[in-house]
Motif scaffolding. Structure first.
Motif, mmCIF file in Angstrom:
data_model
loop_
_atom_site.group_PDB
_atom_site.id
_atom_site.type_symbol
_atom_site.label_atom_id
_atom_site.label_comp_id
_atom_site.label_asym_id
_atom_site.label_seq_id
_atom_site.Cartn_x
_atom_site.Cartn_y
_atom_site.Cartn_z
ATOM 1 N N UNK A 52 17.891 0.582 17.213
ATOM 2 C CA UNK A 52 17.843 -0.691 16.571
ATOM 3 C C UNK A 52 18.151 -1.685 17.242
ATOM 4 N N UNK A 53 19.208 -1.706 18.212
ATOM 5 C CA UNK A 53 19.404 -2.666 19.008
ATOM 6 C C UNK A 53 18.381 -3.183 19.871
ATOM 7 N N UNK A 54 17.506 -2.321 20.547
ATOM 8 C CA UNK A 54 16.684 -2.809 21.202
ATOM 9 C C UNK A 54 15.389 -3.480 20.322
ATOM 10 N N UNK A 55 15.121 -2.944 19.041
ATOM 11 C CA UNK A 55 14.216 -3.719 18.317
ATOM 12 C C UNK A 55 14.503 -5.214 17.958
ATOM 13 N N UNK A 56 15.955 -5.430 17.820
ATOM 14 C CA UNK A 56 16.512 -6.674 17.507
ATOM 15 C C UNK A 56 15.984 -7.725 18.820
ATOM 16 N N UNK A 57 16.139 -7.052 19.809
ATOM 17 C CA UNK A 57 15.886 -7.854 20.904
ATOM 18 C C UNK A 57 14.323 -8.290 21.212
ATOM 19 N N UNK A 58 13.616 -8.090 20.212
ATOM 20 C CA UNK A 58 12.171 -8.056 20.555
ATOM 21 C C UNK A 58 11.858 -9.466 20.670
ATOM 22 N N UNK A 110 -8.582 -3.850 19.903
ATOM 23 C CA UNK A 110 -7.921 -4.680 20.848
ATOM 24 C C UNK A 110 -6.269 -5.170 20.105
ATOM 25 N N UNK A 111 -6.661 -5.314 18.899
ATOM 26 C CA UNK A 111 -5.504 -5.768 18.099
ATOM 27 C C UNK A 111 -4.723 -4.610 17.651
ATOM 28 N N UNK A 112 -5.288 -3.490 17.586
ATOM 29 C CA UNK A 112 -4.412 -2.269 17.073
ATOM 30 C C UNK A 112 -3.699 -2.007 18.493
ATOM 31 N N UNK A 113 -4.297 -2.081 19.621
ATOM 32 C CA UNK A 113 -3.534 -1.840 21.010
ATOM 33 C C UNK A 113 -2.450 -2.656 21.227
ATOM 34 N N UNK A 114 -2.855 -4.121 20.909
ATOM 35 C CA UNK A 114 -1.731 -5.077 20.831
ATOM 36 C C UNK A 114 -0.473 -4.686 20.110
ATOM 37 N N UNK A 115 -0.846 -4.294 18.792
ATOM 38 C CA UNK A 115 0.326 -4.121 17.957
ATOM 39 C C UNK A 115 1.246 -3.202 18.603
ATOM 40 N N UNK A 116 0.456 -1.865 19.107
ATOM 41 C CA UNK A 116 1.120 -0.776 19.501
ATOM 42 C C UNK A 116 2.017 -1.111 21.061
ATOM 43 N N UNK A 117 1.299 -1.819 21.917
ATOM 44 C CA UNK A 117 2.052 -2.185 22.958
ATOM 45 C C UNK A 117 3.078 -2.984 22.726
ATOM 46 N N UNK A 118 3.014 -3.888 21.930
ATOM 47 C CA UNK A 118 4.240 -4.753 21.878
ATOM 48 C C UNK A 118 5.477 -3.937 21.022
ATOM 49 N N UNK A 119 5.146 -2.953 20.161
ATOM 50 C CA UNK A 119 6.122 -2.076 19.721
ATOM 51 C C UNK A 119 6.636 -1.282 21.007
ATOM 52 N N UNK A 120 5.869 -0.761 21.934
ATOM 53 C CA UNK A 120 6.546 0.109 22.823
ATOM 54 C C UNK A 120 7.270 -0.847 23.864
ATOM 55 N N UNK A 121 7.203 -1.887 24.111
ATOM 56 C CA UNK A 121 7.774 -2.969 24.948
ATOM 57 C C UNK A 121 9.066 -3.224 24.164
ATOM 58 N N UNK A 122 9.058 -3.382 22.891
ATOM 59 C CA UNK A 122 10.386 -3.404 22.055
ATOM 60 C C UNK A 122 11.264 -2.537 22.444
ATOM 61 N N UNK A 123 10.614 -1.162 22.027
ATOM 62 C CA UNK A 123 11.506 -0.059 22.174
ATOM 63 C C UNK A 123 12.027 0.275 23.452
ATOM 64 N N UNK A 124 10.889 0.195 24.622
ATOM 65 C CA UNK A 124 11.509 0.497 25.843
ATOM 66 C C UNK A 124 12.698 -0.863 26.389
ATOM 67 N N UNK A 126 12.004 -3.611 27.597
ATOM 68 C CA UNK A 126 11.651 -4.282 28.883
ATOM 69 C C UNK A 126 11.726 -5.576 28.793
ATOM 70 N N UNK A 127 12.525 -6.419 29.596
ATOM 71 C CA UNK A 127 12.489 -7.791 29.759
ATOM 72 C C UNK A 127 11.449 -8.273 30.302
ATOM 73 N N UNK A 128 10.365 -9.065 29.640
ATOM 74 C CA UNK A 128 9.197 -9.389 30.039
ATOM 75 C C UNK A 128 9.100 -10.791 29.422
ATOM 76 N N UNK A 129 8.667 -11.764 30.102
ATOM 77 C CA UNK A 129 7.934 -13.010 29.652
ATOM 78 C C UNK A 129 6.948 -12.854 28.730
#
Ligand SMILES: Nc1ncnc2c1ncn2[C@@H]1O[C@H](COP(=O)(O)OP(=O)(O)O)[C@@H](O)[C@H]1O
Ligand SMILES: [Mg+2]
Length: 509
Positions: A52-58, A110-124, A126-129
């Motif tokens: 959950x912590x990583x999700x909050x940092x999204x 594209x929108x579907x991929x966008x959602x999933x990629x955003x989720x993955x970035x949150x879960x993993x 990653x500190x990304x701009x």
């Protein structure tokens, strides 16, 4: 989020994302059945196992950016970017069902991929701009839905050629200069997959058993692929970008490829039914020039064009366009340029225009020129008008005719009126370097005379070549009578006369 899109039915960029936990709830609460139900389901699964912590940092999701911007973002790429991308990509492939994604239209996918990629970035975590996220997202969408890392290059209009030499090296040609890009493929397999995707659109296959393939992109760009084991360092992919807005003679004048007077001479040559061969090296501008010349053909003439890949854009109303066909996967069914040119003689053309003459079809084209199809044109790969004549002779020999050399020369001489030479010079500029007439035979030698030439005089401080176009002082070219027949002789005389004392352009160093 997918549910939201199915409700609204449009592909607007998503608003800043809610904190991830509420997103999870939204996903779980989604009631409407969706065509990618499984991906949504898997996505909730994915979110459920995340800390959950990583999700909050999204970070909030960013609005969509145009492709050009993400291409600029490519400047910041480093090893870490590619490493991260490959991890996100791996997770994405594990999460979604690619075949279901393929059933969606491009925007929704594209929108579907966008959602999933955003989720993955949150879960993993990653500190990304936001810019980095968008860059990564654009890349991944391109990989899954399009031509991968090539997409930003394909979207640019200023590129003439794209040359991929295996996964790690891609060059482009911009403004006459070849430059290396930072476009890279994950590995040679990804590159080969993209090559495969391109060639499968024209019903071909590229793999170890058929490693050479020509194809075309939906936008008309020409593609050549040569794959391992023939290409030693991964597949080599060459794309000649198709320009919808072909350059005009006026633009060639503006770029300094020819002077206004030279352009007038070319216009007259195009109009008065001279038989023309345009000679030049690869990418020197032959096809462009051929296209320009065809602009001046009278509107009431019946024209048949033969090309390997339709590039010419004729303006006249009465045009039949023909295209060769490569063999199918079993190696059968090829229709060669020669087949086309031969056939076109039975189609009552007034002019035949051959995109690129590479082999024995030259004989059929010359025959056409010789037998009442005056004003036919073609391009040939050669570096000077003299070399062009030699090429024609050797291409006739390729056809297996056992004609004496003198006869061949006589045929050439009796058919070709004008050779226009195009060149890409060492500073990257493209120039028309010769307008040369074939005037007859002396003994066993074909005699030519230059009407108009480009002299290189030196270089300026920036390494740009300085030169000038000039007419050679021939007042009455051999095609004078043809010009007179079309009432163009005064214009021809004026153009030849005006360009004799032309000043060089540029300042010497
Ligand atoms: N005179 C010119 N100045 C600038 N760019 C040119 C000129 N002629 C052609 N080009 C560009 O160069 C590229 C190659 O031209 P093309 O006519 O297809 O060459 P070729 O047929 O000789 O291989 C195209 O992108 C074209 O727009
Ligand atoms: Mg060409």
């Amino acid at each position: 989020m997918f549910g939201k899109r199915t409700q609204t039915g449009n592909a607007a960029p998503p608003p800043p994302a809610a904190p991830a936990h509420s997103q999870t709830v939204a996903l779980k609460e989604r009631a409407a059945p969706s065509p990618v139900q499984s991906s949504g389901g898997m996505r909730s699964q994915l979110l459920d196992v995340a800390p959950p912590a990583s999700r909050r940092a999204a970070p909030p999701a960013a609005p969509a950016k145009p492709a050009a911007e993400s291409a600029r973002g490519a400047g910041r790429r480093d090893e870490a970017f590619y490493e991260r991308k490959s991890q996100v990509f791996g997770a994405l492939i594990d999460t979604i069902d690619l075949s279901q994604l393929a059933a969606l239209d491009n925007e929704t996918a594209r929108e579907e991929i966008r959602d999933i990629v955003n989720d993955i970035i949150q879960i993993k975590n990653y500190a990304m701009t936001i810019a980095e996220q968008e860059d990564l997202l654009a890349d991944i969408c391109n990989d899954v839905l399009g031509y991968g890392p090539l997409e930003p290059l394909l979207a640019r209009d200023d590129i003439a050629d794209i040359m991929v030499n295996g996964a790690k090296q891609t060059f482009i040609e911009v403004g006459g200069k070849t430059i290396e890009t930072n476009v890279r493929f994950r590995d040679n397999q990804q590159l080969l997959n993209i090559c495969q995707r391109i060639v499968s659109q024209v019903g071909r296959r590229v793999d170890e058993t058929s490693p050479i393939c020509d194809a075309r992109l939906p936008d008309g760009s020409r593609v050549n692929v040569i794959a391992p084991p023939l290409a030693l360092d991964g597949a080599a992919l060459t794309i000649r970008k198709f320009r919808k807005d072909k350059l005009t003679l006026d633009e060639l004048v503006r770029f300094g490829s020819i002077t206004p007077e030279g352009a007038q001479i070319l216009q007259i040559i195009g109009r008065v039914r001279c038989n023309v061969v345009i000679s030049g090296g690869t990418g020197s501008g032959k096809t462009t020039l051929l296209n320009c010349l065809t602009h001046y053909i009278d509107a009431d003439e019946r024209i048949v064009t033969c090309e390997d890949s339709a590039e010419l854009q004729l303006q006249q109303p009465h045009v039949v366009r023909l295209e060769t066909r490569p063999p199918n996967i079993e190696g059968e069914g090829a229709i060669t340029m020669r087949d086309l040119v031969k056939n076109c003689l039975r189609m009552r053309p007034e002019r035949i225009v051959v995109g690129e003459v590479r082999g024995p079809e030259v004989f059929d084209l010359l025959q056409a020129m010789n037998t009442g199809h005056d004003g036919s044109m073609g391009t040939i790969h050669a570096n000077s008008p003299r070399e062009c004549l030699n090429r024609i002779e050797s291409m006739i020999a390729m056809g297996g005719y056992s004609l004496p050399s003198r006869t061949v020369k006589e045929i050439v001489c009796g058919s070709v009126d004008i050779i226009v030479q195009a060149a890409r010079l060492r500073d990257g500029s493209r120039r028309i370097t010769h307008i040369t007439e074939v005037i007859g035979m002396e003994g066993d030698v074909i005699i030519t005379q230059d009407l108009f030439v480009y002299d290189i005089l030196g270089e300026d401080v920036n390494g740009k070549l300085i030169g000038k176009h000039r007419s050679t002082g021939i007042g009455r070219p051999r095609f004078w009578d043809k010009a007179r027949y079309f009432g163009e002789e005064k214009r021809l005389a004026a153009a030849l006369d005006a360009s004799q004392g032309a000043e060089p352009e540029g300042t010497f160093r």
